[in-house]
Design a protein around this motif. Structure first.
Motif, PDB file in Angstrom:
ATOM      1  N   LEU A 131      27.122  16.679  11.055  1.00 33.52           N
ATOM      2  CA  LEU A 131      27.114  17.445   9.812  1.00 33.52           C
ATOM      3  C   LEU A 131      28.170  16.936   8.853  1.00 33.52           C
ATOM      4  O   LEU A 131      27.914  16.797   7.652  1.00 33.52           O
ATOM      5  N   LEU A 132      29.349  16.657   9.386  1.00 36.24           N
ATOM      6  CA  LEU A 132      30.435  16.213   8.511  1.00 36.24           C
ATOM      7  C   LEU A 132      30.028  14.951   7.757  1.00 36.24           C
ATOM      8  O   LEU A 132      30.194  14.846   6.544  1.00 36.24           O
ATOM      9  N   ILE A 133      29.452  13.999   8.492  1.00 36.04           N
ATOM     10  CA  ILE A 133      29.065  12.729   7.865  1.00 36.04           C
ATOM     11  C   ILE A 133      27.977  12.963   6.830  1.00 36.04           C
ATOM     12  O   ILE A 133      28.093  12.561   5.661  1.00 36.04           O
ATOM     13  N   LEU A 134      26.916  13.655   7.234  1.00 35.17           N
ATOM     14  CA  LEU A 134      25.766  13.785   6.333  1.00 35.17           C
ATOM     15  C   LEU A 134      26.088  14.677   5.140  1.00 35.17           C
ATOM     16  O   LEU A 134      25.724  14.370   4.003  1.00 35.17           O
ATOM     17  N   VAL A 135      26.799  15.779   5.397  1.00 34.58           N
ATOM     18  CA  VAL A 135      27.100  16.697   4.306  1.00 34.58           C
ATOM     19  C   VAL A 135      28.072  16.052   3.315  1.00 34.58           C
ATOM     20  O   VAL A 135      27.903  16.168   2.099  1.00 34.58           O
ATOM     21  N   ALA A 136      29.056  15.314   3.853  1.00 35.28           N
ATOM     22  CA  ALA A 136      30.009  14.654   2.949  1.00 35.28           C
ATOM     23  C   ALA A 136      29.276  13.664   2.053  1.00 35.28           C
ATOM     24  O   ALA A 136      29.556  13.555   0.861  1.00 35.28           O
ATOM     25  N   LEU A 137      28.325  12.967   2.634  1.00 38.93           N
ATOM     26  CA  LEU A 137      27.557  12.001   1.850  1.00 38.93           C
ATOM     27  C   LEU A 137      26.678  12.726   0.836  1.00 38.93           C
ATOM     28  O   LEU A 137      26.559  12.318  -0.315  1.00 38.93           O
ATOM     29  N   GLY A 138      26.071  13.839   1.285  1.00 42.90           N
ATOM     30  CA  GLY A 138      25.213  14.614   0.394  1.00 42.90           C
ATOM     31  C   GLY A 138      25.996  15.200  -0.766  1.00 42.90           C
ATOM     32  O   GLY A 138      25.514  15.265  -1.896  1.00 42.90           O
ATOM     33  N   HIS A 139      27.253  15.595  -0.488  1.00 43.38           N
ATOM     34  CA  HIS A 139      28.070  16.215  -1.535  1.00 43.38           C
ATOM     35  C   HIS A 139      28.381  15.267  -2.676  1.00 43.38           C
ATOM     36  O   HIS A 139      28.724  15.714  -3.768  1.00 43.38           O
ATOM     37  N   GLN A 140      28.278  13.975  -2.430  1.00 42.70           N
ATOM     38  CA  GLN A 140      28.571  13.022  -3.507  1.00 42.70           C
ATOM     39  C   GLN A 140      27.663  13.258  -4.696  1.00 42.70           C
ATOM     40  O   GLN A 140      28.038  13.010  -5.829  1.00 42.70           O
ATOM     41  N   SER A 141      26.451  13.747  -4.412  1.00 39.01           N
ATOM     42  CA  SER A 141      25.496  13.911  -5.510  1.00 39.01           C
ATOM     43  C   SER A 141      25.871  15.060  -6.424  1.00 39.01           C
ATOM     44  O   SER A 141      25.527  15.058  -7.597  1.00 39.01           O
ATOM     45  N   ILE A 142      26.586  16.084  -5.879  1.00 38.59           N
ATOM     46  CA  ILE A 142      26.929  17.197  -6.759  1.00 38.59           C
ATOM     47  C   ILE A 142      28.347  17.076  -7.285  1.00 38.59           C
ATOM     48  O   ILE A 142      28.815  17.907  -8.017  1.00 38.59           O
ATOM     49  N   ARG A 143      29.038  16.013  -6.877  1.00 38.81           N
ATOM     50  CA  ARG A 143      30.368  15.783  -7.414  1.00 38.81           C
ATOM     51  C   ARG A 143      30.205  15.119  -8.762  1.00 38.81           C
ATOM     52  O   ARG A 143      29.339  14.275  -8.937  1.00 38.81           O
ATOM     53  N   SER A 144      31.047  15.499  -9.730  1.00 39.63           N
ATOM     54  CA  SER A 144      30.927  14.805 -11.010  1.00 39.63           C
ATOM     55  C   SER A 144      31.798  13.568 -10.937  1.00 39.63           C
ATOM     56  O   SER A 144      33.003  13.655 -10.769  1.00 39.63           O
ATOM     57  N   HIS A 145      31.161  12.426 -11.007  1.00 43.54           N
ATOM     58  CA  HIS A 145      31.913  11.177 -10.903  1.00 43.54           C
ATOM     59  C   HIS A 145      32.379  10.732 -12.266  1.00 43.54           C
ATOM     60  O   HIS A 145      31.664  10.870 -13.244  1.00 43.54           O
ATOM     61  N   ARG A 146      33.586  10.226 -12.292  1.00 43.95           N
ATOM     62  CA  ARG A 146      34.114   9.719 -13.533  1.00 43.95           C
ATOM     63  C   ARG A 146      33.387   8.418 -13.876  1.00 43.95           C
ATOM     64  O   ARG A 146      33.328   7.506 -13.068  1.00 43.95           O
ATOM     65  N   VAL A 147      32.813   8.388 -15.046  1.00 43.82           N
ATOM     66  CA  VAL A 147      32.110   7.166 -15.444  1.00 43.82           C
ATOM     67  C   VAL A 147      33.152   6.159 -15.909  1.00 43.82           C
ATOM     68  O   VAL A 147      34.009   6.492 -16.719  1.00 43.82           O
TER      69      VAL A 147
END
Lengths: 114, 959
Positions: free
Chosen positions: B932-948
């Protein structure tokens, strides 16, 4: 059976080796996956071919090898499969991180000069 | 109180000192002082005159290794020296260090050094001695570099460490040879084997290597150059390490091994040769220093040379003189260093060209320093006089009546010694020429106290040697020489004889030479040493280091590469060639193989192999296709496991295949696509084609080799291994009929514990890497499918789709899937000990159940309703597995011993509850947490606002 298994291991391993010699990161991760199938099968096959003889000692009497398949190679491979998943995850994160950091998906972090 | 407490207390104190707050100068000084005093008392209490005190602690009894401490007279004298001077230095440092200095670090290093030094002198085993020896080099490095913001401190520390640690490695090699000759590393055994060692062919190499160790440590020619550079250390360190103790380790070693190694011509040539060169060189260079500490450093080199020469001469009386001079030198030189420290502290400079007339402002310190330099020059009624006279006597004996060279050298050193001692005390007289950086005044009362005590010792020993130092010295002499102890008389007056004449001649000539140098050669303003300034060991060292660096860079550029492909190519080529060269082609083909081919199985692998080849072909441009194809191979592998009697593996492979596919799909979001060229590409150049053909050949050869190897193994009968044992014992001793699971959680439980730990480490690493994840600029933008939250066709958000939209049916039954899959997981977990299943499989099933919820309704929806904390799962799982293992200790069994309890519960009836159950539960929880830690952490990248990145922003604005 033995010949089919041997050829299968050879094909998987060869495809994997070809891929890990390629320059793109995704090719490497695919190659590593294929190689890990091959290596897991290879270690598993060190216990030889047994059909319909799962190592579940349900029958009465003292169990012996021959009635059942080799449990040792199976136990070794079982944890290897799970750890293979973890290392694939690690590689994946490094792969996407390196792509973001270097701007290229070449394994060296830069495009080769011409 | 035992010897081990003596050695270990300073290390313990070092740890405590390191933890004290930075401004606790007093507390740290009290701690360090108390430890030194405690050591002194312990050493006094433990020592029994004339006897050897032992302490042996078994370490690896099976290999005959033990930790041996051994204290005889010599070790006792050195231990007292280390502790006594250590105590005074601690007191002195309290006042020397300024409040801005990081004091905890200083005392921590100083105490660690004290422990290491005690370890050297008290070791009863040669290898152990070398370990402590290297520890002293290390702590000395840390202490010299204490003011690491200064370049000279860093340089001096590096130089000292490189020279002494290299010497330490030589010493290790020498000791290994010695141990090989004697057959034991025990000090007593080595000391008793003199005949055997000296008649052995390897005696000379061993001697040279050990001498290299001792000579580098004691700053002997040609390795003397590191000591003056080590003067960048704070003065208490110079006083303690670089005059009284560390540099004495070299001569201590020579004394220690003297009974075993000395007495041959080679010994005399090497040791006395190096000693004599050092003696003259050091004394001569000392005259022309302008830094007071530099003068003392060269003088130390010269005095160490004197001791080494005495040891090289090798007569019993020379040994007496050597030990005596070691003690004398330690007292007067430590006090002189401290006096210089006081001058430096109070005036702000150590430059002898500007320092003048200090006697007026600091009369006490000046008197003390003048007396101590009298001892250094060998003035009668001070301790230096006695041992120097013994040295003169010995040099007269060596040459006999015909060869006077040794005596001339001794005479020269005597004269030089007087000259530099006079030069040293010029700072107290005359008129100051230039204003000093600070107005000098007397130091605090207790900063002067150590100097007073040491100078008092110089006087007492000098006036009444027989009753003050005599008995102590005798202990050391007897410990080294045993039955050969000569008759000697420590007295000031031996009648008119040649050594006495030499002493007085040296004093007179020295005073005359000093006047001459001052008048004719402007000694007080000289910048460099005449004649010798070109002979710079430090420069040679730097050149050698530079050349080494260049050679390494050259080798690296020719033999190494930073590129991955050549490395992998070399590895695969080695994988292919090394077994082929070592074992040749596999032999013993058996045709036909034992099992006939099942056509369905062959067809299965036609698909599996085809998938693999296709994946290899498509991985460059069609990643999704390659992933699906590799997954196909995985499924075929899982079926193969099932076919070949490994249901556990099949289950695990299937579940891992699922999570891996999800994982890579999540990752592909952040890997910008690589588009195949639109136009038909021109034919690749010949070098590309050559490279591809080469790789293809290697891949073919590897595949073929692997296939041949597999076949060769498969047609051979299974040799008698340990597999039968596991099958036999699974039920009676492991309490389960599934041998694979019993192996995992019981027989090989420790391995499994390691494996889930690796899993946890990798999961946490993935998590940590993703916290700082900066995606590729091309991937930052929201993908086209997600630009609008509303589905274009149904005008619904994804959550609405699942709750009330067209995904409702799928949504309901996939939500229902969670309890069902949960029960499945519990089922596979519970039956795991007896039937296919277990913690790994159940954990993966449960993770997939949760991931399905994420896939259906999105991260926000799931996390608003379920508070999954994968970190905690991971931690609790590992804790549970470890606690199960530790539980066995409570009953007096080894770690992870399993036990099956038979409980008679109401309602449930009789229940077998193996301890492996709890261990497997730990595995289950850890696997769920990691996945879960691996997959959820990876999944969370999509809802994180990344600095362009700015680059992309500007291009966007431009459009």
């Amino acid at each position: 059976m033995e010949a089919v298994i041997a050829i299968a291991i050879g094909v998987l391993f060869g495809s994997g080796v070809w891929l890990i010699l390629r320059p793109r990161t995704f090719q490497i991760i695919t190659g590593l996956m294929l190689m890990s199938y091959a290596v897991n099968l290879f270690i598993f096959m060190m216990g030889r071919v047994w059909i319909d003889k799962a190592p579940l000692t349900l029958k009465p009497g003292i169990p012996s090898l021959g009635e059942y398949a080799d449990p040792l190679s199976q136990a070794l491979v079982l944890t290897a499969i799970v750890i293979g998943f973890a290392t694939t995850a690690l590689y994946l994160v490094i792969m996407i991180g390196a792509r973001g950091l270097t701007g290229t998906d070449h394994v060296d972090g830069k495009e080769p000069e011409a | 109180m035992t010897l081990s407490t003596l050695v270990l207390t300073p290390f313990l104190g070092s740890l405590i000192a390191a933890c004290l707050p930075a401004n606790a100068r007093n507390r740290e000084a009290w701690l360090a002082g108390a430890i030194a005093l405690f050591g002194l008392v312990t050493a006094m209490q433990l020592y029994a005159p004339g006897q050897v005190v032992y302490e042996r602690i078994a370490w690896i009894p099976a290999l005959g290794l033990e930790f041996t401490l051994r204290m005889d007279g010599l070790a006792w004298i050195f231990a007292m020296l280390v502790l006594g001077i250590g105590f005074l230095v601690v007191l002195y440092s309290r006042y020397y260090l300024s409040p801005e200095d990081p004091v905890p670090r200083f005392f921590a290093f100083l105490l660690a050094f004290m422990g290491a030094m005690l370890g050297v002198v008290l070791s009863g085993n040669l290898i152990q001695l070398v370990v402590f020896w290297e520890l002293t080099s290390l702590t000395s490095f840390l202490l010299i570099a204490y003011w690491h913001h200064r370049a000279d401190a860093r340089r001096g520390a590096r130089m000292a460490f490189t020279v002494t640690a290299t010497g330490g490695l030589c010493l290790l090699a020498g000791v290994l040879i010695l141990g090989h000759i004697v057959g034991s590393y025990d000090l007593d055994a080595v000391l008793a084997a003199r005949e055997r060692i000296q008649s052995h062919d390897l005696y000379l190499p061993a001697l040279i290597l050990i001498a290299l160790g001792a000579l580098t440590k004691s700053a002997q020619f040609p390795f003397h150059f590191w000591l003056p550079h080590a003067m960048a250390a704070p003065t208490p360190v110079s006083s303690y390490l670089h005059s009284a103790t560390l540099v004495k380790a070299g001569v201590f070693l020579l004394m220690r091994l003297w009974p075993a190694l000395a007495g041959t011509e080679a010994w005399t040539w090497i040791i006395a040769g190096a000693g004599t060169c050092t003696l003259l060189l050091g004394a001569f260079a000392a005259i022309f220093q302008r830094d007071m500490k530099g003068l003392l450093a060269y003088s130390t080199i010269s005095h160490l040379g004197l001791i080494t020469t005495l040891l090289g001469i090798g007569t019993p009386l020379a040994m007496v003189a050597a030990i005596f001079h070691t003690l004398n030198h330690a007292t007067f030189k430590a006090s002189l260093f401290m006096a210089v420290g006081i001058i430096d502290h109070e005036t702000g400079t150590r430059d002898m060209r500007v320092l003048r007339g200090l006697y007026r402002q600091m009369p006490y310190t000046a008197t003390l320093a003048i007396v101590a330099s009298g001892a250094m020059a060998g003035v009668p009624l001070l301790n230096g006089f006695l041992s120097k006279e013994m040295f003169f006597a010995e040099t007269l004996l060596v040459g006999g009546d015909s060869n006077w060279w040794m005596s001339y050298a001794a005479m020269a050193v005597g004269v030089f010694g007087v000259v530099y001692s006079l030069r040293f005390i010029t700072v107290f007289f005359g008129q100051p020429a230039a204003p000093l950086p600070r107005e000098p005044h007397e130091p605090p009362r207790w900063m002067r106290f150590p100097v007073e005590l040491l100078v008092l010792a110089c006087l007492v020993v000098g006036v009444a040697p027989g009753i003050s130092i005599g008995p102590i010295l005798h202990q050391g002499v007897v410990a080294v020489l045993g039955a050969d102890t000569p008759h000697y008389n420590l007295a000031i007056w031996h009648g008119f004889n040649l050594p006495l004449l030499m002493s007085f001649l040296a004093l007179t000539l020295g005073a005359w030479l000093f006047q001459l140098l001052l008048r004719r050669f402007h000694l007080d303003q000289r910048e460099q040493t005449p004649l010798l300034h070109r002979l710079s060991g430090a420069q040679a060292y730097e050149n050698a280091m530079l050349a080494l660096g260049r050679a390494a860079a050259l080798l690296l550029s020719h033999l190494g590469t930073e590129r991955l492909q050549p490395q992998l190519l070399a590895m695969t080529a080695a994988l292919l060639l090394v077994p082929l060269l070592l074992a040749g082609l596999p032999t013993g083909w058996q045709l036909p193989p034992p099992h006939p081919v099942d056509p369905y199985f062959a067809m299965l692998w036609l698909a599996g192999g085809g998938c693999a080849l296709a994946a290899a072909w498509q991985a460059k441009y069609h990643r999704l296709a390659a992933l699906a194809l590799a997954g196909g191979t995985g499924i075929v592998t899982a079926i193969t496991f099932l076919w070949l009697s490994a249901p556990d593996l099949a289950l695990t492979q299937l579940m891992v295949e699922t999570v891996t596919t999800i994982l890579i799909l999540l990752g592909l979001r952040w890997l910008p696509p690589r588009l195949p060229p639109q136009a038909r590409p021109p034919a690749p150049p010949w070098n590309v084609r050559l490279r591809r053909s080469r790789d293809m050949l290697i891949a073919l050869a590897c595949g073929l080799g692997m296939a041949l190897l597999s076949y060769a193994v498969l047609v051979r009968p299974l040799p008698e291994g340990i597999a039968g044992f596991f099958l036999e014992k699974a039920l009676p001793e492991g309490g389960g009929t599934n041998a694979v699971n019993v192996l995992l959680v019981d027989f090989r439980g420790f391995d499994t514990l390691g494996e889930i730990t690796v899993l946890a480490v990798v999961a946490l690493t993935v998590y940590a890497l993703l916290r700082r994840f900066r995606p590729a600029p091309e991937s930052v933008a929201i993908p086209a499918q997600q630009t609008s939250l509303l589905d274009a066709a149904t005008r619904q958000t994804p959550a609405e789709q699942a709750n009330s939209g067209y995904l409702r049916v799928a949504g309901i039954y996939m939500r229902l899937l969670l309890p069902f899959m949960g029960i499945t997981a519990v089922y596979f977990f519970l039956r795991g000990h007896n039937l296919p299943g277990g913690g790994f499989v159940a954990g993966l099933i449960f993770s997939v159940a949760l991931i399905v919820q994420y896939m259906l309704a999105g991260t926000h929806w799931v996390e608003a309703r379920m508070h999954l904390r994968p970190h905690r799962w991971l931690g609790y799982g590992l804790m549970l597995a470890c606690a199960t293992g530790l539980g066995a200790w409570a009953f007096g069994y080894p770690f992870l011993t399993s036990h099956t309890a038979h409980l008679d519960l109401p309602l449930l009836g009789e229940l077998h509850l193996p301890s492996a159950f709890f261990f497997d539960l730990g595995v289950f929880v850890t696997v769920v947490g990691c996945t879960l830690l691996i997959l959820v952490a990876l999944g969370h990248q999509s809802i994180r606002s990344h600095r362009v990145p700015e680059r992309l922003e500007t291009t966007r604005e431009a459009h």
